[in-house]
Enzyme design. Structure first.
Site, PDB file in Angstrom:
ATOM      1  N   HIS A 513      28.491  68.753  57.510  1.00  0.00           N
ATOM      2  CA  HIS A 513      28.413  68.728  56.455  1.00  0.00           C
ATOM      3  C   HIS A 513      26.712  67.942  56.224  1.00  0.00           C
ATOM      4  O   HIS A 513      26.656  68.043  55.093  1.00  0.00           O
ATOM      5  CB  HIS A 513      29.340  67.803  55.693  1.00  0.00           C
ATOM      6  CG  HIS A 513      29.522  66.765  54.111  1.00  0.00           C
ATOM      7  ND1 HIS A 513      28.652  67.256  53.971  1.00  0.00           N
ATOM      8  CD2 HIS A 513      30.199  67.276  53.460  1.00  0.00           C
ATOM      9  CE1 HIS A 513      28.907  67.289  52.185  1.00  0.00           C
ATOM     10  NE2 HIS A 513      30.477  66.790  52.005  1.00  0.00           N
ATOM     11  N   ASP A 517      26.837  71.195  51.665  1.00  0.00           N
ATOM     12  CA  ASP A 517      27.635  70.894  50.580  1.00  0.00           C
ATOM     13  C   ASP A 517      28.783  71.433  51.036  1.00  0.00           C
ATOM     14  O   ASP A 517      29.428  72.831  51.212  1.00  0.00           O
ATOM     15  CB  ASP A 517      27.356  69.898  49.470  1.00  0.00           C
ATOM     16  CG  ASP A 517      25.852  69.193  49.980  1.00  0.00           C
ATOM     17  OD1 ASP A 517      26.195  68.100  50.843  1.00  0.00           O
ATOM     18  OD2 ASP A 517      25.007  69.436  48.802  1.00  0.00           O
TER      19      ASP A 517
END
Length: 546
Positions: A513, A517
């Site tokens: 992450h 995203d």
């Protein structure tokens, strides 16, 4: 002026060494190059040669002592010189007195001159597996001194920090000498054994003057006969008043590796210390190291209930340790998240059946569903560069122009991930052929280390074992990994409301992450789903198809 002889520092992390054998005594005259003593670290054994000429004036430690590195162990100088200033911690020299004048003088212990190289003997060296590999662990000998070998015979097995290999002989002849033992860490390009005609001298090839393994016949001749029932029990390792057993670091490491209880080993080292050969003997002949049970004890053992709490400890292999280290590093340094999506596998299954039915006609290799997944990922991921990338030092993204696909492979030695370089430039047939070779080489332990690095993305397929969903762990510094799950039968509604069964497959994407995203990760899965559900059409439209 007298000179102190220091315990060498063998490696950055080594703080002390075991002095195993003195080759001189007080009063001996030595020259430069003479072997003064032998010592060992937790990984290897060495001989220390004198750097000075003169008389041995004092010995500051005894055989079996653990000596801090860079500490004086003895002193050499002119006869009668004062050596008190060289004694560590002001300790007096052991009562190892000079030889009395009336006693016959013994010749100084000097190292034998280096044996000349025998042109009839062929040394076998530890291969260099990769640019960065400096040493390998010799895990198993498949031959012994006296064996005849031919080209292609496996002489020994070894492993690096990434993979394991079998070494095949490139020469023919008799195994004349083994220069290291199983479990030793051996520098690359060092001689590990010698092969040649029977009876030839191979001592000139021994690295660092290391001792040569004796022929089997000699070993058998020296092996004591098994004790009879009336014989007293063979002595086992000596212990101090607190019950602590003395063993060299190499012996302890080997005991952990082989699962040998040190209390069952017979100590033959200096001052009752267990050394490596004692552990090996205990591993193959444990009865020789323990007293035989009496009739009463045997009867009691037979009647004893099963120990439901029994267990066995085994040390992990080097490869397993590397995998563990990488997995912990991955999960502790990344912000990992997993998304899962399912796709209708009808077109993929139909296309694979067509290829299978027409394989001979089309002259195609066997093509698996995993090959098709890899092909599809290599095309789709080029439009999602954050997943075909490395995250370097937590602040730099390295984007790859081509897709270097890591293919997770289950091997007898553990999980390996060989790299299929340039998968996006290959046809489906090329992917099938080259990925199969990579996997087979990894399973056989023959894969070159160059193919275990450089991957830009990884595919891991456990669906063949019926796994419906899982969370694959990202292989750093990559930013993503795709988990391939099993085939399942699901149902959907048709245009007229009818129930239609179909074959479905779930794909699980784990990603970092920090690098991307959830939305772009989800878009990649959606694009991959669309590509696979229309697979046959996409394949024909691709410049590199079957």
């Amino acid at each position: 002026m007298a000179n102190g002889v220091l315990m060498p520092k063998q490696g950055i992390t080594v703080e002390s060494c075991i002095l195993t054998t003195w080759h001189v005594k007080v009063g001996d005259v030595v020259k430069k190059g003479d072997v003064l003593f032998s010592y060992e670290t937790d990984k290897s054994a060495f001989d220390q040669e004198s750097e000075f000429d003169g008389e041995v004036l004092a010995l500051f430690c005894e055989e079996g002592d653990e000596v801090p590195v860079l500490t004086n162990v003895c002193a050499i100088g002119a006869k009668g010189e004062d050596v008190s200033s060289l004694s560590p911690n002001g300790a007096s020299a052991p009562a190892s007195a000079p030889v009395e004048a009336s006693a016959p003088a013994s010749a100084p212990v000097a190292s034998a001159p280096a044996a000349p190289l025998n042109p009839l003997v062929k040394p076998v060296t530890m291969p260099k597996q990769g640019i960065t590999v400096e040493s390998c662990i010799l895990t198993k000998w498949n031959v012994k001194v006296g064996d005849q070998v031919k080209k292609g015979d496996v002489i020994f097995s070894y492993e690096t920090d990434k993979s394991a290999f079998d070494f095949e002989s490139e020469v023919e002849g008799e195994v004349l000498a083994l220069f290291c033992e199983e479990g030793d860490e051996v520098a690359v390009l060092s001689n590990v054994c010698a092969v040649g005609p029977h009876g030839e001298d191979a001592s000139g090839y021994a690295p660092g003057g290391a001792p040569i393994s004796a022929p089997v016949a000699e070993v058998k001749a020296e092996t004591p006969a098994p004790a009879t029932a009336s014989a007293p029990a063979t002595p086992v390792a000596t212990a101090n008043e607190e019950g602590k057993i003395f063993a060299s670091p190499r012996a302890k490491n080997l005991a952990e590796k082989l699962g040998v209880d040190l209390s069952t080993a017979t100590a033959t080292g200096p001052n009752g210390r267990i050394i490596e050969r004692d552990v090996r003997e205990a591993s193959v002949n444990p009865k020789a190291s323990v007293a035989p049970a009496t009739a009463t004890e045997v009867k009691a053992e037979v009647k004893a209930p099963v120990d439901v709490k029994a267990y066995k400890d085994e040390k992990m292999s080097n490869i397993r340790k590397v995998i563990a280290k990488n997995m912990v590093a991955s999960l502790s340094t990344m912000a990992q998240l997993t998304h899962t999506i399912s796709f209708d596998c009808t077109n993929v299954m139909a296309f694979r059946k067509y290829l299978k039915d027409n394989a001979e006609k089309l002259q195609l290799p066997s093509i698996t569903i995993n090959n098709i997944i890899v092909f599809a990922v290599s095309r789709v991921i080029k439009n999602h560069r954050d997943l075909n990338a490395h995250l370097i030092n937590g602040d730099t993204m390295r984007y790859f122009e081509h897709v270097n696909m890591g293919i997770a492979t289950d091997t007898p030695r553990g999980l390996l991930v060989p790299t299929l370089f340039g998968a996006d430039t290959m046809s489906l047939s090329e992917i099938a052929e080259k990925s199969k070779k990579l996997s087979n080489d990894a399973i056989a332990g023959k894969l070159s280390p160059e193919f275990l690095t450089g991957g830009s993305f990884t595919v891991s397929n456990v669906g063949t074992m019926g796994i419906e969903s899982f969370t694959p762990v990202v292989n750093p510094p990559q930013t993503g990994i795709l988990g391939v799950n099993t085939l399942e039968t699901r149902v959907k509604l048709g245009k007229n409301g009818e129930i239609i069964p179909y074959t479905s497959m779930a794909l699980s994407l784990s990603y970092d992450h920090r690098a991307l995203d959830g939305a772009p990760a989800s878009r990649f899965l959606k694009d991959l789903k669309d590509y696979l559900e229309n697979f046959s059409f996409n394949l024909l439209a691709d410049s590199k198809c079957i």
